[in-house]
Every structure is written in structure tokens, then in C-alpha cells.
Write an enzyme that holds these catalytic residues in place. Structure first.
Site, short mmCIF file in Angstrom:
data_model
loop_
_atom_site.label_atom_id
_atom_site.label_comp_id
_atom_site.label_asym_id
_atom_site.label_seq_id
_atom_site.Cartn_x
_atom_site.Cartn_y
_atom_site.Cartn_z
N ASP A 139 0.85 -1.19 0.00
CA ASP A 139 0.00 0.00 0.00
C ASP A 139 0.89 1.24 0.00
O ASP A 139 1.99 1.21 -0.58
CB ASP A 139 -0.93 -0.03 1.22
CG ASP A 139 -2.28 0.63 0.95
OD1 ASP A 139 -2.28 1.85 0.71
OD2 ASP A 139 -3.30 -0.06 0.99
N HIS A 214 -3.65 6.25 3.22
CA HIS A 214 -4.36 5.05 2.78
C HIS A 214 -3.77 3.78 3.38
O HIS A 214 -4.49 2.91 3.90
CB HIS A 214 -4.31 5.01 1.25
CG HIS A 214 -5.19 3.97 0.62
ND1 HIS A 214 -4.78 2.67 0.41
CD2 HIS A 214 -6.45 4.05 0.13
CE1 HIS A 214 -5.76 2.00 -0.18
NE2 HIS A 214 -6.78 2.81 -0.36
N SER A 543 -11.05 -0.66 -1.08
CA SER A 543 -9.81 -0.61 -0.30
C SER A 543 -10.07 -0.82 1.18
O SER A 543 -9.19 -1.29 1.90
CB SER A 543 -9.12 0.76 -0.47
OG SER A 543 -8.40 0.83 -1.66
#
Length: 756
Positions: A139, A214, A543
Site C-alpha cells: 500500500d 491510505h 480498499s
């Protein structure tokens, strides 16, 4: 400071020089499958020799080589001309040569909604009960100082882990601990395709440190430690935790500015396999259409992960429409997104005392009423009113919107909602109401007080604006509501099947919480938070659902260490539910439309049931090779893939792959489909078959009764499909459920009936 400046200037100069030298080249991945070399150095030397054979010299070869894949499989990435790439593709030792593409990166209450506290012994388990399970997260990196990565109560790092904590900008080995056991970063591919990070702008760290937020969010959703009183400005307040708080995290930062290069992803997977992770979680994927398996980094890398017993969980994508699901290889667990039983309501108070319901994540208080104006009525000179209604850049007249709440419209589903609020703010507007037919219930943060409204609710607002002499309103701060019904609902953005590469493999596989999820965040990542620094943030996407499923996989692995990755996948899929909390079939936002397995796969994750599924559909490496044979893989490709001679002699058809769902994409007349199930219960039992018939198809199961005496027994059965009505180019759906009165082992059936 001067040293840093000189370094950056030298870096930019050298990068520009390199870019100029290879301006006519593109970034390619050369993939060669398994290898039998004794060590990585031997692989790299062989790669150099191969590259030199087409480049012309060792010096030039070294200038164009970027990544070498040498630990878990063989390959490299390099800047090549199309002619050089074609020459390499013709080599007998090469499986595929393909352009490195960019991929996109696709909690306090969600674990309560999944019923994690009802698992027997879960709350009584010591902190390190699943501490031998290591989840690799590919990620945007991690913010290690977050309370969610506190390692208190965890034992020593498992001896099986062979990874490392790589130093970099604002990141040292001291940032790793017994929770974050390893951290690496990859950027050669990204910079080769986008230029140096410095040229892009924005905050970044040349290290595993997360500047986007994220990666921190996904990692903490999987295995974050418990943090009391977490919230986003009071919204979603509660105890934040990951699903597997005792598990360890290995961080692989392959994404920058929310984009991830194929070449960097493949390098991260190569390292993760070598490092010894048990689960790989990838909340990222390519834009549609999905590339074929041998030309897609996630498919290639996850194949080798599967070969090493690692379950790969990956997001299905946020492209909303049919045939857009990505990460669809059968050895990947493909995750769709759905809601939980929590809403974030932002109310609009009108001057006529009416109160209308909106949705957003609004911490900003309006202390008085302001005038309302439609964007279409505030067009800048020369701009058509319809264009102005969408509140895009330079379409609104500042003299008309100054000091007012602007009512805007959505033009297409993938527009940036937040950006509209920034344009309103730039023109002097003090608030925004966005009429949005797509994103019902999805929480967005705006630069000014704002709320989304569905068109039905907005009719009353528009009627008031049309009749009131001086229409005014105020926008409230957001409140959190729990126990919402119906839930879950499929998220409007969640990518859908069918699987465009192998339509017999129904995709996605499963759905999980992916709407308005609270988890840890990077405090320097302010682009989505109204330029406000936060430690916890609420965001939506597949996600967010992917790490929920990754955490469940980690729990299953800790409870059943001997299970294969396919067994874990089967346990989740066959126990998933297609019913919401009102015991009706799950429907889809925004309009409550009916859903199918192309929306939710096998259904919504049922963690409690998955721990003891009764039966599993298992498959291993040989079954995957047979599947690839049935889909047209060449002997040369398979030899390189496996380092063995593989002859595809009468492989079983792909619909007979022992998958936990049943799919036939071209049903011409009657057909028999075969499966094998493995008993994983205790003591003798009998399972009976129950069929939910697809429209226009008769289905029989032989035998329709399976008798087991002990765990580990395998039994085969046949499903006969006898169509009596064409499906007119669309799939029809049903299900097969095996039940012994205690366990229900359900598999969806999807059929495209071409003839009877």
C-alpha cells in the site's frame, strides 16, 4: 539544509539525464516464472546477461534495468524500446513481457457489525493469540507513531519472519516494533513512469512512512491495536481496533500519491513471499479492463504467493459497473464493498422550519442562516447555466455566490465531490449542498460546511427555493446513527462481475464493510480531510473492505494453522450470507435495486460461521495448473511458470475447477459439473443437497447425500444442469447448499444459457 538541497539538485539532475538517455524507451516487465538458481545473485547475473544480449553492452544494460525479481520467482523490469521488448518476448525462457501499468489504491463499529465479539473465546484470548500470523500490506506505507500500532502485550517477533525494517527519510529501524515487524519501500517503477517524486509536488517520504494515509488506514483495519475514544471530530466515536489485533504487520510501500507501478508491486510481492508472510492484503488494482493473468503484476505475483501457501486478498475496484471487477484470478480472494449499520446524517434546516436529511462528514458548525442559490443560477459570464450547475472550476460568478450556500449537481459518478466545494469556497461561498444520485450514504469531507442529498429528498429543497422570496438554510454538523436497517447494502461504487478473463470463475468472491470506515490515518495527509490534520479518518472503497477480509483470513489462519489458502477462502465464501439485517436479500445503493453474485460474490462475510464451515472446497497448485491449461496456457509458459515440463493433455474444463462457486459462461444444452468437498467437522455426519434453481434450468445433484465419518474425508459429487429456457445473453443465478442441520455450506451458481 544545504546538504539536503545539494542532494535533491543532484538527484533531479541525474534523473533528468537518465530520462533523456532513455526517452524513447518504455517501462516493461519481463517475467520468467519459477527458477532453480542457487541464490538471488545468480538470478541477477542471468538477468544482466539476458538484458545485455538485446541492449548491446553491460553499461547500457545497467542504466535501463530497474527491478530484479530474484527471490520467489525470476524476472526484471527495464526501460526498453518496443523492439527490444519483442526480442526478449521471443526468448524460450520468458513467459511474458508487458508494459508496467499504474494501479490505483482502491474501525470503530465495523467489527461489531461483523459479530467479532460473539466468537467463542475471542475476548478471552491473550493479545498474542494470533501473533504468529503475519499480514503483508502492499500500500502507501504506514504512520508508525499511530496508537493503533502500539505493540504492548505482544511477544517476540516470530522467528519465521525474514524481513527487515528499511531505513529512509524520517524512518529508521526504531520505527518498527513487535506490531510492525518489517517495512520496505519501492519507487523505481513509479519514478520511471512518472518522473521523480520531487517533480510531482505534495508531501512525500522516501521511506516506508505514509504521507497519503491510505496504507495506515488499511493496516490498522487489519491488525490495529485497541484505541479507546477514537473518532473523526467526534464522528464514529468508539474503540478503534483491527480485526486481528494480535497479528503482526509487514509493510510494503509500493504506492505513491495513491498510484502504484506494476513493477514496484511485483518487487514487493517477491520480497513478501521471501520474508515469510501468511496473508497478503492489496487494496489496489488496475483500471478496467482487467489484463490477462500473465500480463498483470498482481495476478503474477499472487500466483507465486499461492504457490507458497499465502492467501492473497485484493480489492475488486471502485468502478461501479458490470465487467469492471479487477484482481479476478482464481487464486486471489476478490473483495467487493458494502455498508454497515451506521449512517452519518447531516441535516439541512430551511428557513420555513423544514428539516431535510443529507449525508456527509461535516465537523464545521454554521451558526446562522445563509442565502441559498443554485449553481445554475450563478453562472459566470459566458458559461451556460447547465455547466454552472455542476460547480466546476471557473463556472460560478463570485459576485452571485459570495456569502451563500450553493446547490450543485453531479454530472458523472466519478467526479470529485470535494473539489466542487473547493471551487465554491474560492468564489466566496460559505456552504454547499450537492444533489447526488449516485453516492447515497457515502461520507465525504468538504472544504466548507456541506452535505449530499439524494434527488428525491432534494425535491423539497428545490421547491422551497423556487417559491420563497429569500430562501435561506443552515447546514448542521454531522451526527452518527447506529443500528440502521437495512444493512448491509452493496456500495454503489463497488466493481461488478462477470469476470472478463475467466467467466466460469464468478467474481467478486465476497463482500465486506467498505463504506464510511474509521481507522488510523497519517496526520500529514490532509487532501481528503479539508486540510485538517487528523489521526483517524473515515473513508470508503473496496480498499476498506479488503482489509476486513484480510483480517478474517488471519483469524482463520490462527484458529486453523494447517488450512491451505484455498481452504480459508472456501470457509469464508461458503458461509457468507446474502441476507441483510431484516432477513431480506441484500440490495444495492442508491436505489435499493436487486443484486446478484456479480455484486456480492458468495455474499457478505460471516466471521462466526467461517470459523467452522463444515465442508471446504480445497484446491492446490496442480489444480491451478490444470485450470491454466484449460484456459489456453502454452506448454512453454507453464514450463517456465513451474520449472517443470507440463503437458496439457485433456485438462478438465475450467467449470470443473474445484472452486467454491459454480459458473458456466456458455451453457449449450445439458452439462455436468464436478466438485470435491472435504469434511472439516468432528464425528460422523450426513450432508444433504438443497438447490435454489436458476431461472430456466433444472438442476440435480448426484449423490444428493454425503456421509462422513471423520475429519479430512473427501467426497465428490456431480451437478447436472439441464436448461429448458435460454437466458438471452445474461447470466441466471441460483445456489447449491449442503447442510447437516447445523452447518450450511452455500455456493452460488451462475449460468449463461445459450441453447437448450
Amino acid at each position: 539544509m544545504m546538504v539536503s538541497l545539494v542532494f535533491n539538485l543532484l538527484f533531479l539532475f541525474s534523473f533528468a539525464f537518465l530520462q533523456g538517455a532513455i526517452a524513447d524507451r518504455k517501462h516493461y516487465i519481463v517475467y520468467m516464472g519459477d527458477h532453480s538458481y542457487p541464490d538471488s545473485e545468480s538470478v541477477v547475473a542471468a538477468n544482466h546477461e539476458m538484458l545485455a544480449s538485446v541492449i548491446g553492452s553491460v553499461d547500457r544494460e545497467q542504466a535501463v534495468a530497474l527491478h530484479h525479481y530474484s527471490k520467489s520467482f525470476r524476472g526484471f523490469s527495464a526501460m526498453l524500446t518496443p523492439e527490444q521488448a519483442q526480442k526478449l518476448a521471443e526468448s524460450d525462457s520468458v513467459i511474458s513481457v508487458f508494459r508496467s501499468r499504474m494501479n490505483r489504491v482502491h474501525t470503530t463499529h465495523s467489527w461489531d457489525f461483523l459479530g467479532i465479539d460473539s466468537i467463542p473465546r475471542y475476548n478471552q484470548l491473550p493479545m498474542d493469540s494470533n501473533s504468529n500470523v503475519i499480514i503483508g500490506v502492499i500500500d502507501t506505507g504506514v504512520w508508525p507513531e499511530s496508537e493503533s500500532f502500539n505493540d504492548e502485550g505482544l511477544g517476540h517477533v516470530p522467528k519465521k519472519f525474514k524481513g527487515e525494517c528499511v531505513n529512509g527519510e524520517n524512518f529508521t529501524s526504531a520505527n518498527c516494533n513487535r506490531k510492525i515487524v518489517g517495512a520496505r519501500f519501492y519507487l523505481k517503477g513509479f519514478e520511471a513512469e512518472n518522473g521523480p517524486l520531487e517533480s510531482i509536488g505534495g508531501v512525500f517520504f522516501r521511506s516506508p512512512r505514509d504521507s497519503d494515509g491510505h496504507g495506515t488506514h488499511t493496516a490498522s483495519t487489519i491488525a490495529g491495536s485497541e484505541v479507546a475514544n477514537a473518532s473523526l471530530f467526534g464522528m464514529a466515536r468508539g474503540t478503534a481496533r483491527g480485526g486481528a489485533p494480535g497479528a503482526r504487520l509487514a509493510i510494503y510501500k509500493a504506492c505513491w500519491f495513491n498510484l502504484c507501478s506494476d513493477a514496484d508491486i511485483l518487487s514487493a510481492v517477491d520480497d513478501a513471499i521471501h520474508d515469510g508472510v501468511d496473508i497478503l492484503s492489496l487494496s489496489l488494482g488496475p483500471d478496467p479492463p482487467q489484463p490477462i493473468y500473465f500480463e498483470d503484476a498482481v495476478s503474477v505475483g499472487s500466483f507465486h504467493a499461492f504457490q507458497h501457501g499465502i492467501l492473497v486478498s485484493a480489492s475488486a475496484g471502485n468502478s461501479a459497473f458490470p465487467k469492471t471487477a479487477c484482481n479476478v484470478a482464481p487464486w486471489i480472494l476478490t473483495v467487493a464493498a458494502s455498508t454497515i449499520d451506521r449512517d452519518f446524517n447531516t441535516y439541512i434546516h430551511l428557513g420555513n422550519s423544514k428539516i431535510l436529511k443529507g449525508f456527509s462528514l461535516n465537523p464545521l458548525e454554521m451558526k446562522t442562516f445563509y442565502g441559498l442559490i443554485a449553481g445554475s443560477a450563478a453562472a459566470a459570464p459566458g458559461v451556460p447555466s447547465k455547466n454552472a450547475s455542476f460547480c466546476k472550476n471557473s463556472t460560478l460568478d463570485p459576485t452571485l455566490i459570495k456569502g451563500k450556500i450553493v446547490v450543485c449537481m453531479i454530472e458523472v459518478i466519478n467526479e470529485s465531490r470535494r473539489e466542487k466545494s473547493e471551487f465554491v469556497k474560492q468564489g466566496g461561498g460559505v456552504g454547499m449542498i450537492l444533489i447526488d444520485q449516485f453516492a447515497k450514504g457515502v461520507g465525504f469531507q468538504f472544504a466548507i460546511p456541506g452535505a449530499l442529498m439524494v434527488p428525491e429528498e432534494a425535491k423539497e429543497l428545490q421547491a422551497y427555493m423556487a417559491t420563497a422570496k429569500n430562501p435561506v438554510a443552515t447546514i448542521s454538523t454531522t451526527i452518527t446513527l447506529l443500528n440502521i436497517k437495512p444493512a448491509p447494502r452493496m456500495a454503489v461504487f463497488s466493481s461488478m462481475g462477470p469476470n472478463i478473463i475467466s467467466p466460469e470463475i464468478l467474481k467478486p468472491d465476497i463482500t465486506g464493510p467498505g463504506v464510511n470506515i474509521l481507522a488510523a490515518w497519517s496526520p500529514v495527509a490532509t487532501a481528503s480531510t479539508g486540510d485538517r490534520s487528523v489521526d483517524y479518518n473515515i473513508i470508503s472503497g473496496t480498499s476498506m473492505s479488503c482489509p476486513h477480509i484480510s483480517a478474517v483470513a488471519a483469524i482463520l489462519k490462527s484458529y486453523n494453522p494447517s488450512w491451505s489458502s484455498a481452504a480459508i477462502k472456501s470457509a469464508m465464501m461458503t458461509t457468507a450470507t446474502v441476507l441483510d439485517n431484516m432477513q431480506s436479500t441484500i440490495r444495492k445503493d442508491p436505489d435499493g435495486t436487486p443484486t446478484t453474485p456479480f455484486d456480492y460474490g458468495s455474499g457478505h462475510i460471516n466471521l462466526v460461521a467461517a470459523l467452522n464451515p463444515g465442508l471446504i472446497y480445497d484446491f492446490g497448485f496442480n489444480e491451478v495448473i490444470n485450470f491454466l491449461c484449460s484456459t489456453g496456457a502454452s506448454p512453454a509458459q507453464l514450463k517456465n511458470l513451474t520449472e517443470k515440463h507440463v503437458y496439457c493433455k485433456n485438462p478438465p474444463p475450467s467449470y470443473n475447477f474445484n472452486y467454491p462457486s459454480f459458473g458456466v459462461s456458455n451453457l449449450n444444452g445439458s452439462l455436468s459439473v464436478h466438485r470435491v468437498v472435504t469434511y472439516c467437522g468432528h464425528g460422523p455426519t450426513v450432508y444433504y443437497a438443497y438447490v435454489d434453481y436458476p431461472a430456466g434450468v433444472k438442476v440435480t445433484v448426484t449423490p444428493n447425500k454425503l456421509k462422513f465419518t471423520k475429519a479430512g474425508e473427501k467426497m465428490s459429487f456431480r451437478v447436472d444442469l439441464m436448461p429448458f429456457k435460454n437466458s438471452n445473453g445474461s447470466f441466471v443465478f441460483g445456489a447449491l447448499t449442503w447442510s447437516n442441520g447445523i452447518h450450511k455450506v452455500r455456493s452460488p451458481i451462475g449460468l449463461n444459457v445459450l441453447s437448450t
